[in-house]
Scaffold this active site. Structure first.
Site, PDB file in Angstrom:
ATOM      1  N   CYS A 115      -2.813  -5.468 -23.969  1.00 61.30           N
ATOM      2  CA  CYS A 115      -3.175  -4.770 -22.732  1.00 61.30           C
ATOM      3  C   CYS A 115      -2.303  -5.195 -21.543  1.00 61.30           C
ATOM      4  O   CYS A 115      -2.516  -4.729 -20.429  1.00 61.30           O
ATOM      5  CB  CYS A 115      -4.645  -4.940 -22.405  1.00 61.30           C
ATOM      6  N   ASP A 149       0.196 -12.537 -18.333  1.00 63.00           N
ATOM      7  CA  ASP A 149      -0.055 -13.965 -18.159  1.00 63.00           C
ATOM      8  C   ASP A 149       0.525 -14.777 -19.304  1.00 63.00           C
ATOM      9  O   ASP A 149       1.030 -15.879 -19.090  1.00 63.00           O
ATOM     10  CB  ASP A 149      -1.563 -14.235 -18.027  1.00 63.00           C
ATOM     11  N   HIS A 192       0.807  -1.212   0.000  1.00 69.39           N
ATOM     12  CA  HIS A 192       0.000   0.000   0.000  1.00 69.39           C
ATOM     13  C   HIS A 192       0.843   1.266   0.000  1.00 69.39           C
ATOM     14  O   HIS A 192       0.410   2.286  -0.495  1.00 69.39           O
ATOM     15  CB  HIS A 192      -1.019  -0.013   1.145  1.00 69.39           C
ATOM     16  N   GLU A 233      -3.984 -14.949 -23.493  1.00 74.95           N
ATOM     17  CA  GLU A 233      -2.998 -14.955 -22.405  1.00 74.95           C
ATOM     18  C   GLU A 233      -2.613 -16.362 -21.979  1.00 74.95           C
ATOM     19  O   GLU A 233      -1.946 -16.559 -20.968  1.00 74.95           O
ATOM     20  CB  GLU A 233      -3.461 -14.090 -21.221  1.00 74.95           C
TER      21      GLU A 233
HETATM   22  C1  PEP Z   1      -2.343  -9.758 -18.556  1.00 75.29           C
HETATM   23  O1  PEP Z   1      -2.324 -10.894 -18.100  1.00 75.29           O
HETATM   24  O2  PEP Z   1      -1.467  -9.288 -19.316  1.00 75.29           O
HETATM   25  C2  PEP Z   1      -3.447  -8.843 -18.202  1.00 75.29           C
HETATM   26  C3  PEP Z   1      -3.585  -7.671 -18.772  1.00 75.29           C
HETATM   27  O3  PEP Z   1      -4.284  -9.257 -17.204  1.00 75.29           O
HETATM   28  P1  PEP Z   1      -3.939  -9.175 -15.628  1.00 75.29           P
HETATM   29  O4  PEP Z   1      -2.627  -8.468 -15.486  1.00 75.29           O
HETATM   30  O5  PEP Z   1      -5.090  -8.470 -15.020  1.00 75.29           O
HETATM   31  O6  PEP Z   1      -3.859 -10.630 -15.290  1.00 75.29           O
HETATM   32 MG    MG Z   2      -4.112 -11.712 -17.158  1.00 71.53          MG
END
Ligand code: PEP
Ligand code: MG
Length: 591
Positions: A504, A457, A190, A433
């Site tokens: 993403c 992931d 945090h 992913e």
């Molecule tokens: C990812 O796995 O790249 C992703 C965007 O999802 P998260 O980081 O929320 O697992």
């Molecule tokens: Mg992910």
């Protein structure tokens, strides 16, 4: 002069006088109690716990404006205080061993500490710090210990502490806290969330920091490199002053360009979007020039509420607020990605030996159809107010997308029947992913309108490297040849099927990777933490697709992550010395 390395959690450079807050020394005295004192002692324990709970709630009220994630942490602390094992174990210590409440609680904490020490899991280890903090709060209430108050700080200082509790962060006069350094904490602690939300440079995870630093020492917090310098000599002081100035200048020049079009030098547009975890973050996406939300991680709406799961209506109201705020730009709403590193008590209660390979993401949603339905209905209803796209997480087969789509179809039919309007043309995407999804992307794209690559992931599963395990952190290599080859294959398939691709995961927001990603294939959208948007835009605007392809082809021919890392770093350093040459960046080298 001393230089110590830690974990960077909030960028920037702070220089100032140390304010040492040593919270590690509460003296707990052991004494035996008599049988007839037991009830009274248990009562004292319960009162101290209740006091801690109301202190937490009070802090939470005041913390609401800082960040949603921060409120979630405070809820976790309250949950720990309600933990039966913690309370019952302590009561048992009082009853059976006839111990005073303070000592009984210390005994329970020691037992948990031993258990935690045997766990080799970064995520759970971080929970140990939370438990420690919460238990010490209760002990302080028991002994009537007056907290050394940070509200007494009346001049600019650098805060150095073993840990910084939520109440510390709320009480401290923020205008006077230039930077922070702590002994405990990790990337997701945090302190880091708080510091970065306020733009305070911070470095955590330096053991013995409080032994080395004295109040009044001159301290430099280098939140860019993750270092703390104690009593620098004149040369170093000047060097860091320059670094600080140049960093501030760099930040402000990046911000000046937020309205520039995000396209390559030869005019190929790439949408730069923001990843958000709460509606409050929409503001920073806009501030940094994001063209919409490329990933709304909705699980934080669930994690933030400890009493009950959000209803369809709660979700609808929240999504409506977000989509209205970013209109006319789009919002990609991901259905719940609970499980693995984000467990949610109440939804996935079964403990699993390998949660990362367990019931998470879409798998969990498909086993809780009622719940999936309320998410889909909430999203559909909000789709009337702007451009929403749906994204399914943790897909590993085309059937999963098809099954989720069957629920979506049903949700649409029900809404039509109830004469509730929604966007009939809402687009549906699948996250890529897992290696299975990457390999079978052609089949997945028959069921989905677009894909979004979750590199966090994807890298973890491709390389069989736990993304939160520090023991294998050196093996987590985004530029591993297997990662690049996989990405290229995914891009090619999507392009051949004329379907848009977004990235993403963190890699999409890493300016070091921008040239390479553009060269690997056709990307329509990169979505990232809002503050990365201006940096990526700067790089994007200075490359032509032909040039990017040349770089990617060279990297693809290389056989190791190390070779590719060196190659990319050299290329980028030559082209953008002020952004990528870490030593000379912000003027550090010219000392
Ligand atoms: C990812 O796995 O790249 C992703 C965007 O999802 P998260 O980081 O929320 O697992
Ligand atoms: Mg992910």
């Amino acid at each position: 002069m001393k230089k110590l390395s830690g974990i960077q959690v909030s960028p920037g450079v702070a220089i100032g006088e140390a304010y040492l807050l040593d919270r590690s020394k509460i003296c707990v005295i052991k004494h035996k109690i008599s049988e007839d004192q037991v009830a009274g002692e248990i009562e004292r324990l319960r009162t101290a716990i209740e006091q801690s709970k109301s202190q937490m709630q009070d802090i939470k009220k005041r913390a609401g404006s800082i960040s949603d994630k921060y409120s979630i942490i405070l809820d976790t602390y309250t949950l720990l205080l309600e933990d039966d094992i913690l309370v019952n174990e302590t009561i048992e210590n009082i009853e059976k061993e006839l111990l005073n409440a303070e000592w009984a609680l210390t005994r329970t904490l020691d037992k948990f500490t031993k258990l935690f020490n045997n766990i080799n899991d970064e995520y759970l280890k971080a929970k140990q710090d939370d438990l420690d903090l919460v238990v010490h709060g209760v002990i302080k209430n028991l002994v009537g210990h007056e907290q050394e108050s940070l509200s007494d700080i009346d001049r600019p200082v650098v805060l150095i502490s073993h840990s910084v509790s939520p109440s510390d962060t709320i009480l401290m006069p923020r205008q006077f806290v230039l930077g922070m350094g702590t002994e405990v904490g990790g990337k997701t602690s945090h302190v880091g969330i708080f510091a970065s939300a306020l733009g305070i440079p911070a470095v955590v995870g330096i053991s013995d920091l409080c032994q080395i630093v004295n109040s009044g020492d001159k301290i430099i917090i280098d939140g860019i490199k993750g270092e703390i310098v104690i009593n620098p000599d004149e040369d170093h002081l000047q060097l860091y002053q320059r670094k600080q100035k140049n960093y501030q200048h760099y930040q402000s020049t990046l911000l000046k360009e937020v309205d520039q079009p995000s396209q390559t030098m030869d005019g190929h547009p790439v949408q730069l979007m923001g990843n958000i975890e709460s509606s409050h973050e929409v503001k920073s996406v806009k501030r940094f020039g994001g063209q919409g939300i490329g990933l709304y991680r909705t699980e934080y709406l669930y994690l933030g509420n400890t009493d009950r799961l959000p209803t369809e209506n709660d979700l609808y109201q929240n999504f409506k607020e977000v989509v209205r705020a970013v209109h006319p730009c789009p919002v990609v709403i991901r259905t719940l990605d609970i499980g693995a590193d984000k467990p949610l008590p109440g939804l996935n209660q079964k403990s699993e030996a390998n949660p990362a390979l367990g019931l998470r993401g879409i798998r969990l949603s498909l086993t809780n159809p009622d719940h999936l339905m309320s998410q889909l209905r909430g999203i559909l209803r909000a789709s009337l107010y702007g451009k929403i796209k749906i994204l399914y997480p943790m897909i590993s087969s085309a059937e999963e997308v098809a099954e989720a789509n069957r629920h979506l179809k049903k949700a649409k039919e029900d809404l039509r029947e109830q004469q509730i309007p929604f966007d009939e043309d809402i687009l549906v995407g699948a996250m890529i992913e897992t290696p299975a999804a990457a390999i079978s992307v052609e089949h997945i794209l028959k069921e989905a309108d677009f894909i979004s690559i979750g590199t966090n992931d994807l890298i973890q599963y491709l390389l069989a490297v736990d993304r939160v395990n520090e023991n294998v952190a050196h093996l987590y290599q985004p530029f591993h040849p297997a990662v690049l080859a996989t990405l290229k294959q995914v891009f090619q398939t999507a392009e051949a099927m004329n379907k848009p691709v977004s990235i993403c995961g963190e890699l999409g927001g890493d300016p070091l990777a921008t040239f390479l990603l553009l060269g690997l294939g056709k990307i329509h959208e990169l979505s990232m933490e809002p503050h990365s948007i201006p940096k990526v835009k700067k790089i994007l605007r200075k490359v032509s697709l032909g040039e990017a392809r040349q770089i990617a082809d060279k990297a693809l021919a290389m056989g190791s992550a190390e070779e590719i890392n060196h190659f990319i770093l050299d290329e980028m350093r030559q082209r953008f010395p002020s952004d990528f040459d870490r030593d000379s960046a912000y003027g550090e080298k010219n000392s």
